[in-house]
Design a protein around this motif. Structure first.
Motif, short mmCIF file in Angstrom:
data_model
loop_
_atom_site.label_atom_id
_atom_site.label_comp_id
_atom_site.label_asym_id
_atom_site.label_seq_id
_atom_site.Cartn_x
_atom_site.Cartn_y
_atom_site.Cartn_z
N THR A 127 10.13 7.41 9.62
CA THR A 127 10.22 7.96 8.27
C THR A 127 11.41 7.37 7.52
N SER A 128 11.31 7.36 6.20
CA SER A 128 12.39 6.79 5.40
C SER A 128 12.28 7.25 3.95
N ARG A 129 13.38 7.13 3.24
CA ARG A 129 13.37 7.34 1.79
C ARG A 129 13.33 6.01 1.05
N THR A 130 13.26 4.91 1.80
CA THR A 130 13.16 3.58 1.21
C THR A 130 11.83 2.96 1.67
N MET B 102 11.44 0.53 3.63
CA MET B 102 11.57 0.08 5.01
C MET B 102 11.72 1.29 5.93
N THR B 103 10.83 1.42 6.90
CA THR B 103 10.88 2.56 7.80
C THR B 103 11.54 2.22 9.14
N ASN B 104 11.96 0.97 9.33
CA ASN B 104 12.56 0.57 10.61
C ASN B 104 13.74 1.48 10.94
N LEU B 105 13.79 1.92 12.20
CA LEU B 105 14.79 2.91 12.59
C LEU B 105 16.20 2.35 12.49
N HIS B 106 16.39 1.03 12.72
CA HIS B 106 17.73 0.47 12.66
C HIS B 106 18.21 0.28 11.22
N ARG C 263 13.16 9.07 13.28
CA ARG C 263 11.94 9.51 13.95
C ARG C 263 11.45 10.81 13.31
N GLY C 264 10.15 10.86 13.06
CA GLY C 264 9.57 12.05 12.48
C GLY C 264 8.82 12.88 13.51
N ASP C 265 8.19 13.91 13.04
CA ASP C 265 7.49 14.88 13.88
C ASP C 265 6.04 14.44 14.05
N LEU C 266 5.70 13.93 15.24
CA LEU C 266 4.34 13.46 15.47
C LEU C 266 3.34 14.61 15.38
N LEU D 217 0.83 -1.19 0.00
CA LEU D 217 0.00 0.00 0.00
C LEU D 217 0.87 1.25 0.00
N PRO D 218 0.63 2.18 -0.91
CA PRO D 218 1.45 3.41 -0.94
C PRO D 218 1.31 4.18 0.38
N LYS D 219 2.44 4.52 0.99
CA LYS D 219 2.43 5.25 2.25
C LYS D 219 2.33 6.75 2.01
N ALA D 220 1.77 7.44 2.99
CA ALA D 220 1.78 8.90 2.99
C ALA D 220 3.20 9.39 3.18
N ALA D 221 3.43 10.63 2.79
CA ALA D 221 4.77 11.22 2.91
C ALA D 221 4.66 12.64 3.46
N LEU D 222 5.68 13.01 4.22
CA LEU D 222 5.85 14.38 4.69
C LEU D 222 7.31 14.75 4.52
#
Length: 368
Positions: free
Chosen positions: A252-255, A257-261, A266-269, A224-229
Motif C-alpha cells: 500500500t502507498s499514498r504515492t 509507487m507501492t514498493n515497500l522500500h 504491508r496492508g491487510d490481506l 491503470l487506476p489502482k484500487a484503494a483501501l
C-alpha cells in the motif's frame, strides 16, 4: 538432494533458503558466489547437483561486474547489466550440464522476465490481462507524441531492464502541465536512486529525466487506476510455487509507487479478500497462475498484480524471477504452503520434483 545456490554471500535470500533446507532435514546448500560466475572462475558443480539461481543482490562487486564501475546507487546501465547477466546465465547452464548438474530454473524464462518488453509481450500473447503498451519510445519527444496520438494522459515509464522501481516514472500530463513522480534523483547529468519518492513539474525537468533513462531502453504502459483501501492505493505481490499461488502480500502507498522500500507498507490481506469477495479473490489468483504458466521452466514466479479501482479488473504489471523475498510471510490458510514461508514452500516443491524424477528412473529400470 545436493543443492547449490548461485547467489551473493551476505544477501538474505541464500541465508533464508539455507534455513529452509535445514528445517526440512536437508543439508545446507553450497553457495557459488555471483562474482565467481561473472569473473569466469571455474564453477564447482558436481554430478547430481540441483542448482538454484538466486538474485545477484545488492553487492557492490557484482554490480560493478554487471554494469561497470560506478556508484551502486546510480540509475542506468541496465542494457549492459542485462547483456552481462544473460551471458552469465548461459555460462552457468553450460557448466552445469557439462558437470552432470541440473538447473532448477529455465535461463530463457529468467532472461524474458528481466526484459519488461519481452515479458509483457509473452503475457499478452497468452491472454493474460496486462496494461496497454505504448511501443517504440526512444525519448521524451517520441513519448509525448505517442501519448497525444493515443489520447493517453497518464503512463508509467519504466527502464526495460530495471528492478525495484529503479528509474520508474509515473507521468501525468494535461494542457500546459506535466508531473513526473519517481524515486530517481537528478544530480546534474546523473540519476541516482533514492529511498524517497519525489516529483518534477516542468517540461525541461521531465524531458531531461526521460532523456537520461532512454539510452538503456524504455517500456511505457498505460497507468491503470489502482484500487484503494483506507485512503491508500494498493497492489499485490503474489508468489506462485510449482504453478500454484501460495503467498501474497498487499503493498500500500499514498504515492503511485507501492514498493515497500520506497515508503510503501504491508496492508491487510484479509481486508483485501473481503473487499474482493471469494469470486474476486479466485479470479485474482487465477490471473497470477496464468501469468506464471507463461514461464513453465520457472518453479517460482513473483507476480505483481494490479487490482483496478472498483475491485473488478486485474492486470499483471510485472513478473519477477526473484520475487520471493517476503520474510515472515506464510502460505494461504488451507493451501499447499500453509505454515510455510516462500523458501520452505520451494524446498518442499524441489523435494517432490526430485522424488518424482527418482520414481521415473526406478520405473524405467524395472521396465528394462
Amino acid at each position: 538432494m545436493n543443492l547449490v545456490v548461485v547467489g551473493t554471500p551476505g544477501d538474505r535470500r541464500p541465508g533464508l533458503f539455507a534455513e529452509a533446507c535445514r528445517s526440512a532435514g536437508l543439508p545446507g546448500p553450497r553457495l557459488v558466489p555471483w562474482t565467481d560466475v561473472l569473473r569466469g572462475v571455474p564453477l564447482p558443480f558436481r554430478a547430481g547437483d540441483l542448482v538454484r539461481v538466486d538474485s545477484p543482490g545488492e553487492d557492490r562487486a557484482a554490480d560493478a561486474l554487471l554494469r561497470g564501475p560506478g556508484e551502486p546507487a546510480r540509475v542506468g546501465g541496465g542494457a549492459r547489466w542485462y547483456a552481462t547477466f544473460t551471458a552469465a546465465l548461459r555460462r552457468l547452464s553450460g557448466e552445469a550440464t557439462a558437470a552432470g548438474a541440473r538447473l532448477l530454473c529455465d535461463i530463457g524464462d529468467i532472461a524474458v522476465m528481466f526484459d519488461k518488453r519481452l515479458s509483457q509481450a509473452r503475457l499478452s500473447a497468452a491472454g493474460v490481462p496486462v496494461p496497454a503498451v505504448l511501443p517504440d519510445i526512444d525519448g521524451y519527444a517520441a513519448l509525448r507524441s505517442r501519448m497525444d496520438e493515443t489520447g493517453e494522459r497518464r503512463v508509467f515509464v519504466k527502464p526495460a531492464h530495471g528492478s525495484s522501481a529503479s528509474g520508474v516514472v509515473a507521468l501525468q500530463t494535461a494542457p500546459g502541465r506535466v508531473r513526473a513522480v519517481t524515486s530517481a534523483f537528478m544530480a546534474g547529468d546523473r540519476l541516482l536512486n533514492a529511498l524517497r519518492v519525489r516529483s518534477y513539474g516542468s517540461e525541461q525537468e521531465v524531458g531531461a529525466l526521460i532523456g537520461l533513462l532512454a539510452p538503456d531502453g524504455l517500456h511505457v504502459e498505460r497507468w491503470l487506476p489502482k484500487a484503494a483501501l483506507g485512503g491508500r492505493v494498493f497492489d499485490l505481490r503474489v508468489v506462485v510455487v510449482g504453478g500454484e499461488p501460495t503467498h501474497a502480500v498487499v503493498r500500500t502507498s499514498r504515492t503511485p509507487m507501492t514498493n515497500l522500500h520506497l515508503g510503501g507498507a504491508r496492508g491487510d490481506l484479509g481486508a483485501v479478500r473481503r473487499a474482493l469477495g471469494e469470486d474476486g479473490w479466485r479470479r485474482a489468483l487465477d490471473v497470477c497462475a496464468r501469468a506464471a504458466a507463461c514461464f513453465p521452466g520457472s518453479p517460482m514466479v513473483g507476480v505483481d498484480l494490479l487490482v483496478g479501482a472498483g475491485m473488478k479488473r486485474f492486470a499483471v504489471c510485472e513478473v519477477n524471477a526473484f520475487g520471493d523475498l517476503l520474510p515472515g510471510l506464510t502460505g494461504f490458510p488451507g493451501g499447499p504452503a500453509e505454515g510455510l514461508d516462500t523458501y520452505a514452500a520451494q524446498v518442499r516443491s524441489y523435494a517432490a520434483q526430485a522424488e518424482s524424477c527418482a520414481a521415473r528412473v526406478r520405473s524405467l529400470a524395472c521396465a528394462t
